[in-house]
Design a protein around this motif. Structure first.
Motif, mmCIF file in Angstrom:
data_model
loop_
_atom_site.group_PDB
_atom_site.id
_atom_site.type_symbol
_atom_site.label_atom_id
_atom_site.label_comp_id
_atom_site.label_asym_id
_atom_site.label_seq_id
_atom_site.Cartn_x
_atom_site.Cartn_y
_atom_site.Cartn_z
ATOM 1 N N GLU A 1 40.869 40.844 48.798
ATOM 2 C CA GLU A 1 40.829 41.297 47.410
ATOM 3 C C GLU A 1 39.493 40.989 46.732
ATOM 4 O O GLU A 1 39.093 41.655 45.805
ATOM 5 C CB GLU A 1 41.970 40.687 46.607
ATOM 6 C CG GLU A 1 41.874 39.202 46.425
ATOM 7 C CD GLU A 1 43.013 38.630 45.614
ATOM 8 O OE1 GLU A 1 42.848 37.528 45.092
ATOM 9 O OE2 GLU A 1 44.063 39.272 45.488
ATOM 10 N N GLN A 2 38.823 39.947 47.180
ATOM 11 C CA GLN A 2 37.521 39.598 46.620
ATOM 12 C C GLN A 2 36.420 40.125 47.535
ATOM 13 O O GLN A 2 36.608 40.258 48.742
ATOM 14 C CB GLN A 2 37.391 38.086 46.510
ATOM 15 C CG GLN A 2 38.373 37.479 45.525
ATOM 16 C CD GLN A 2 38.126 36.000 45.423
ATOM 17 O OE1 GLN A 2 37.113 35.590 44.897
ATOM 18 N NE2 GLN A 2 39.063 35.201 45.905
ATOM 19 N N HIS B 1 38.058 49.913 43.438
ATOM 20 C CA HIS B 1 39.309 49.225 43.777
ATOM 21 C C HIS B 1 39.452 47.943 42.973
ATOM 22 O O HIS B 1 38.484 47.328 42.540
ATOM 23 C CB HIS B 1 39.402 48.944 45.280
ATOM 24 C CG HIS B 1 38.625 47.741 45.694
ATOM 25 N ND1 HIS B 1 39.166 46.490 45.696
ATOM 26 C CD2 HIS B 1 37.354 47.601 46.091
ATOM 27 C CE1 HIS B 1 38.246 45.629 46.082
ATOM 28 N NE2 HIS B 1 37.139 46.278 46.327
ATOM 29 N N ASN C 1 42.106 44.224 42.648
ATOM 30 C CA ASN C 1 42.661 43.223 43.547
ATOM 31 C C ASN C 1 44.101 43.515 43.930
ATOM 32 O O ASN C 1 44.651 42.860 44.803
ATOM 33 C CB ASN C 1 42.553 41.819 42.939
ATOM 34 C CG ASN C 1 43.271 41.705 41.619
ATOM 35 O OD1 ASN C 1 43.233 42.599 40.796
ATOM 36 N ND2 ASN C 1 43.945 40.585 41.405
ATOM 37 N N GLY D 1 37.456 44.479 42.906
ATOM 38 C CA GLY D 1 38.273 43.356 43.342
ATOM 39 C C GLY D 1 38.216 42.204 42.361
ATOM 40 O O GLY D 1 37.482 42.230 41.381
ATOM 41 N N ARG E 1 41.108 47.966 49.951
ATOM 42 C CA ARG E 1 39.810 48.631 49.884
ATOM 43 C C ARG E 1 39.874 49.881 50.759
ATOM 44 O O ARG E 1 40.425 49.856 51.857
ATOM 45 C CB ARG E 1 38.711 47.712 50.409
ATOM 46 C CG ARG E 1 38.529 46.459 49.590
ATOM 47 C CD ARG E 1 37.613 45.474 50.319
ATOM 48 N NE ARG E 1 37.565 44.224 49.604
ATOM 49 C CZ ARG E 1 36.695 43.964 48.632
ATOM 50 N NH1 ARG E 1 35.796 44.854 48.297
ATOM 51 N NH2 ARG E 1 36.728 42.811 48.010
#
Length: 158
Positions: A150-151, A81, A83, A134, A87
């Motif tokens: 996203e991280q 995945h 960002n 990410g 997920r």
């Protein structure tokens, strides 16, 4: 077995179909999509997880339809995945599955689309890979859709 790598599709799979028309992709080959595939972008937040929207399901179906038209079979896609998408472990309907000595997330109706688990180690053709998807979106204030996770979280980062 050969592993082909592409990335940043953002839901536009025509470049994949073009590449596949020029190579001899075999059933045991793997296509790895590195980030921002677009497959888990159009999801809707619910109480405990995102859920697929009709558009999200259509995108997955269209990808598999195009792959089948190009190859005559559904190849394995290993997806990390980015960002600009959720997920897989945060989207309802995914199940865990062991694949190449690591856990992947899969929706059974799209069993060839394998989403990597962050922090997982995979062994593909005697090569070992640590996967962590990410990134930080510098443009998140301007974007319509932004994913808060996203991280990688602190546990994965360690």
């Amino acid at each position: 077995m050969t592993v082909y790598v592409m990335g940043d599709m953002h839901g536009d799979f025509d470049p994949i179909f073009t590449v596949l028309s020029y190579i001899e992709f075999k059933k045991d080959d793997i296509l790895c999509l590195l980030g921002d595939s677009g497959l888990n972008y159009d999801v809707h937040p619910k109480e405990k997880a995102y859920i697929d929207t009709n558009k999200s399901l259509y995108i997955k179906h269209s990808l598999n339809d195009g792959l089948y038209r190009c190859l005559g079979f559904l190849p394995t896609l290993f997806i990390v995945h980015g960002n600009h998408e959720a997920r897989a472990n945060t989207v309802a309907g995914y199940e865990k599955k062991m694949w190449n000595k690591g856990i992947v997330y899969v929706q059974m109706e799209y069993a060839n689309l394998l989403f990597a688990k962050d922090g997982e180690i995979y062994t593909i053709d005697d090569h070992t890979f640590l996967v962590c998807g990410g990134a930080y979106s510098v443009d998140k204030e301007q974007r319509i859709r932004w994913f808060h996770d996203e991280q990688p979280d602190s546990q994965i980062q360690q």
